[in-house]
Design a protein around this motif. Structure first.
Motif, PDB file in Angstrom:
ATOM      1  N   SER A 150       0.856  -1.176   0.000  1.00  0.00           N
ATOM      2  CA  SER A 150       0.000   0.000   0.000  1.00  0.00           C
ATOM      3  C   SER A 150       0.897   1.233   0.000  1.00  0.00           C
ATOM      4  N   ALA A 151       1.233   1.709  -1.209  1.00  0.00           N
ATOM      5  CA  ALA A 151       2.109   2.875  -1.321  1.00  0.00           C
ATOM      6  C   ALA A 151       1.468   4.094  -0.660  1.00  0.00           C
ATOM      7  N   TRP A 152       0.147   4.174  -0.739  1.00  0.00           N
ATOM      8  CA  TRP A 152      -0.551   5.302  -0.123  1.00  0.00           C
ATOM      9  C   TRP A 152      -0.314   5.327   1.382  1.00  0.00           C
ATOM     10  N   ASP A 153      -0.458   4.186   2.026  1.00  0.00           N
ATOM     11  CA  ASP A 153      -0.258   4.118   3.480  1.00  0.00           C
ATOM     12  C   ASP A 153       1.163   4.501   3.859  1.00  0.00           C
ATOM     13  N   ILE A 154       2.142   3.990   3.091  1.00  0.00           N
ATOM     14  CA  ILE A 154       3.549   4.279   3.400  1.00  0.00           C
ATOM     15  C   ILE A 154       3.834   5.765   3.215  1.00  0.00           C
ATOM     16  N   ALA A 155       3.395   6.317   2.075  1.00  0.00           N
ATOM     17  CA  ALA A 155       3.655   7.731   1.803  1.00  0.00           C
ATOM     18  C   ALA A 155       2.970   8.621   2.829  1.00  0.00           C
ATOM     19  N   GLN A 156       1.724   8.277   3.181  1.00  0.00           N
ATOM     20  CA  GLN A 156       0.994   9.113   4.135  1.00  0.00           C
ATOM     21  C   GLN A 156       1.668   9.109   5.499  1.00  0.00           C
ATOM     22  N   GLU A 157       2.139   7.932   5.928  1.00  0.00           N
ATOM     23  CA  GLU A 157       2.805   7.861   7.228  1.00  0.00           C
ATOM     24  C   GLU A 157       4.100   8.666   7.216  1.00  0.00           C
ATOM     25  N   ARG A 158       4.862   8.591   6.118  1.00  0.00           N
ATOM     26  CA  ARG A 158       6.137   9.301   6.063  1.00  0.00           C
ATOM     27  C   ARG A 158       5.944  10.811   6.022  1.00  0.00           C
ATOM     28  N   VAL A 159       4.981  11.264   5.238  1.00  0.00           N
ATOM     29  CA  VAL A 159       4.728  12.698   5.183  1.00  0.00           C
ATOM     30  C   VAL A 159       4.258  13.194   6.543  1.00  0.00           C
ATOM     31  N   ALA A 160       3.452  12.410   7.225  1.00  0.00           N
ATOM     32  CA  ALA A 160       2.990  12.806   8.561  1.00  0.00           C
ATOM     33  C   ALA A 160       4.170  12.907   9.525  1.00  0.00           C
ATOM     34  N   ARG A 161       5.089  11.959   9.442  1.00  0.00           N
ATOM     35  CA  ARG A 161       6.250  11.988  10.340  1.00  0.00           C
ATOM     36  C   ARG A 161       7.171  13.147  10.004  1.00  0.00           C
ATOM     37  N   LEU A 162       7.367  13.409   8.707  1.00  0.00           N
ATOM     38  CA  LEU A 162       8.174  14.560   8.306  1.00  0.00           C
ATOM     39  C   LEU A 162       7.535  15.866   8.766  1.00  0.00           C
ATOM     40  N   SER A 163       6.233  15.963   8.604  1.00  0.00           N
ATOM     41  CA  SER A 163       5.511  17.157   9.022  1.00  0.00           C
ATOM     42  C   SER A 163       5.675  17.404  10.517  1.00  0.00           C
ATOM     43  N   CYS A 164       5.697  16.335  11.277  1.00  0.00           N
ATOM     44  CA  CYS A 164       5.882  16.454  12.722  1.00  0.00           C
ATOM     45  C   CYS A 164       7.323  16.849  13.048  1.00  0.00           C
ATOM     46  N   LEU A 165       8.287  16.210  12.382  1.00  0.00           N
ATOM     47  CA  LEU A 165       9.705  16.469  12.635  1.00  0.00           C
ATOM     48  C   LEU A 165      10.087  17.911  12.326  1.00  0.00           C
TER      49      LEU A 165
ATOM     50  N   PRO B 235      -5.190  13.697  -4.678  1.00  0.00           N
ATOM     51  CA  PRO B 235      -5.330  12.371  -5.290  1.00  0.00           C
ATOM     52  C   PRO B 235      -5.210  12.396  -6.812  1.00  0.00           C
ATOM     53  N   SER B 236      -5.554  13.521  -7.436  1.00  0.00           N
ATOM     54  CA  SER B 236      -5.532  13.568  -8.901  1.00  0.00           C
ATOM     55  C   SER B 236      -4.130  13.394  -9.466  1.00  0.00           C
ATOM     56  N   VAL B 237      -3.101  13.732  -8.686  1.00  0.00           N
ATOM     57  CA  VAL B 237      -1.717  13.532  -9.137  1.00  0.00           C
ATOM     58  C   VAL B 237      -0.987  12.549  -8.226  1.00  0.00           C
ATOM     59  N   GLN B 238      -1.732  11.824  -7.411  1.00  0.00           N
ATOM     60  CA  GLN B 238      -1.187  10.810  -6.509  1.00  0.00           C
ATOM     61  C   GLN B 238      -0.022  11.358  -5.693  1.00  0.00           C
ATOM     62  N   SER B 239      -0.284  12.413  -4.953  1.00  0.00           N
ATOM     63  CA  SER B 239       0.769  13.055  -4.174  1.00  0.00           C
ATOM     64  C   SER B 239       0.221  13.602  -2.862  1.00  0.00           C
ATOM     65  N   PHE B 240       1.086  13.547  -1.855  1.00  0.00           N
ATOM     66  CA  PHE B 240       0.869  14.310  -0.640  1.00  0.00           C
ATOM     67  C   PHE B 240       1.743  15.552  -0.723  1.00  0.00           C
ATOM     68  N   GLY B 241       1.372  16.579   0.010  1.00  0.00           N
ATOM     69  CA  GLY B 241       2.147  17.814  -0.013  1.00  0.00           C
ATOM     70  C   GLY B 241       2.501  18.277   1.381  1.00  0.00           C
ATOM     71  N   LEU B 242       3.799  18.481   1.635  1.00  0.00           N
ATOM     72  CA  LEU B 242       4.233  19.115   2.871  1.00  0.00           C
ATOM     73  C   LEU B 242       3.968  20.610   2.754  1.00  0.00           C
ATOM     74  N   VAL B 243       3.274  21.168   3.715  1.00  0.00           N
ATOM     75  CA  VAL B 243       2.934  22.589   3.675  1.00  0.00           C
ATOM     76  C   VAL B 243       3.857  23.337   4.635  1.00  0.00           C
ATOM     77  N   TYR B 244       4.602  24.295   4.089  1.00  0.00           N
ATOM     78  CA  TYR B 244       5.547  25.078   4.883  1.00  0.00           C
ATOM     79  C   TYR B 244       5.036  26.499   5.071  1.00  0.00           C
ATOM     80  N   SER B 245       5.399  27.094   6.194  1.00  0.00           N
ATOM     81  CA  SER B 245       5.186  28.528   6.381  1.00  0.00           C
ATOM     82  C   SER B 245       6.476  29.255   6.040  1.00  0.00           C
TER      83      SER B 245
END
Length: 293
Positions: free
Chosen positions: A15-30, A52-62
């Protein structure tokens, strides 16, 4: 600012979605401001989103309050290449020809070394630690005519294929480009890609060695290593040989022997018995980070 983290098509048993989502969440926290170590020079994250239309999560920075909101950030690669990037706004800097001082280059190298060390201490592989992922902002109030990027405040990005450093973790493929492959360790530039070894910290250190060489010569790898033949496509091992040779003969003239020796240790990272840094993070701290301060 948003940095996209793509995930591939689902594969059997994965499940690439699950792996990517977990990693982005951990990066966002770090990378949140109140949790991030002071030596980790990245923009502060405020969360992540999914497209979902481009199969991507996005890290949002300030963005910091001191930076310009009308001039787009610029990468170290564009500064090294003396090239203004294609941007979506007409407000682009035009005064990028001045060369940094020796002190500025040492300071930049030291900050980037501390950032990589801190990221590795957090048990993460960056996997794309090169000049296209070093970002500079412009001070607020600058006009696009006289704007100069703040070289004393680099920000590291490019976490699109980063993953935790653990034996059970797998790598998700990013978007392959010729420019990205240039900075990969020779052991990773094999065909087919699935024949490459599992990613190790020394591969990040090798890429960092190329980055240090670029800062030292204040030019891109393809330019200072290949010269007039920069449009050629050398093999990974040949490129490494050319970069090492150029650093051995010329880099001390630009940056001094200490800096040259640090670069060569990183370029030979996996060979601890032959002058390379090796896998031990303590060695990287003592023989790279502290040597650049």
């Amino acid at each position: 600012m948003i940095e996209w983290y793509p995930y591939p098509e689902p594969q059997s048993g994965l499940s690439a979605w699950d792996i990517a989502q977990e990693r982005v969440a951990r990066l966002s926290c770090l990378l949140q401001e109140h949790k991030k170590p002071s030596t980790l020079h990245t923009l502060n994250t405020v969360g992540f989103v999914e497209n979902p239309s481009v199969q991507s999560f996005g890290l949002v920075y300030s963005l910091p309050t001191w930076c310009s909101t009308s001039i787009e950030p610029i990468t170290l690669y564009h500064l090294l290449a003396r090239r203004i990037p294609n941007v979506s706004t007409s407000q682009v800097p035009t005064n990028l020809s001045s060369l940094p001082s020796l002190e500025q280059r040492y300071e930049l190298a030291a900050i980037l070394a501390s950032t990589l060390y801190t990221f590795m201490l957090a048990r993460w592989h960056h996997k794309r630690y090169h000049s296209s992922n070093v970002l500079f902002l412009f001070p607020g109030g600058s006009s696009h005519v006289d704007a100069v990027p703040n070289l004393g405040k680099p920000y590291i990005g490019g976490f699109t294929v980063s993953r935790p450093d653990a034996p059970t973790e797998i790598s998700l493929p990013g978007v392959p480009t010729k420019d990205v492959e240039l900075y990969l360790h020779p052991d990773l530039r094999v065909q087919p890609p699935n024949k490459a070894p599992k990613y190790r910290g020394v591969f990040d250190i090798y890429s960092f060695g190329l980055l240090l060489a670029e800062i030292g010569f204040w030019n891109t790898v393809s330019t200072f290593a290949l010269g007039k033949e920069k449009n050629k496509d050398p093999s990974a091992q040949e490129l490494r040989r050319l970069v090492v040779k150029k650093c051995q003969t010329d880099l001390a003239c630009w940056m001094g022997e200490r800096y040259r020796n640090v670069v060569l240790r990183c370029l030979n990272a996996e060979n601890a018995n032959e002058g390379g840094v090796g896998e031990d993070l303590n060695d990287f701290y003592w023989h790279v980070v502290l040597e650049l301060i």
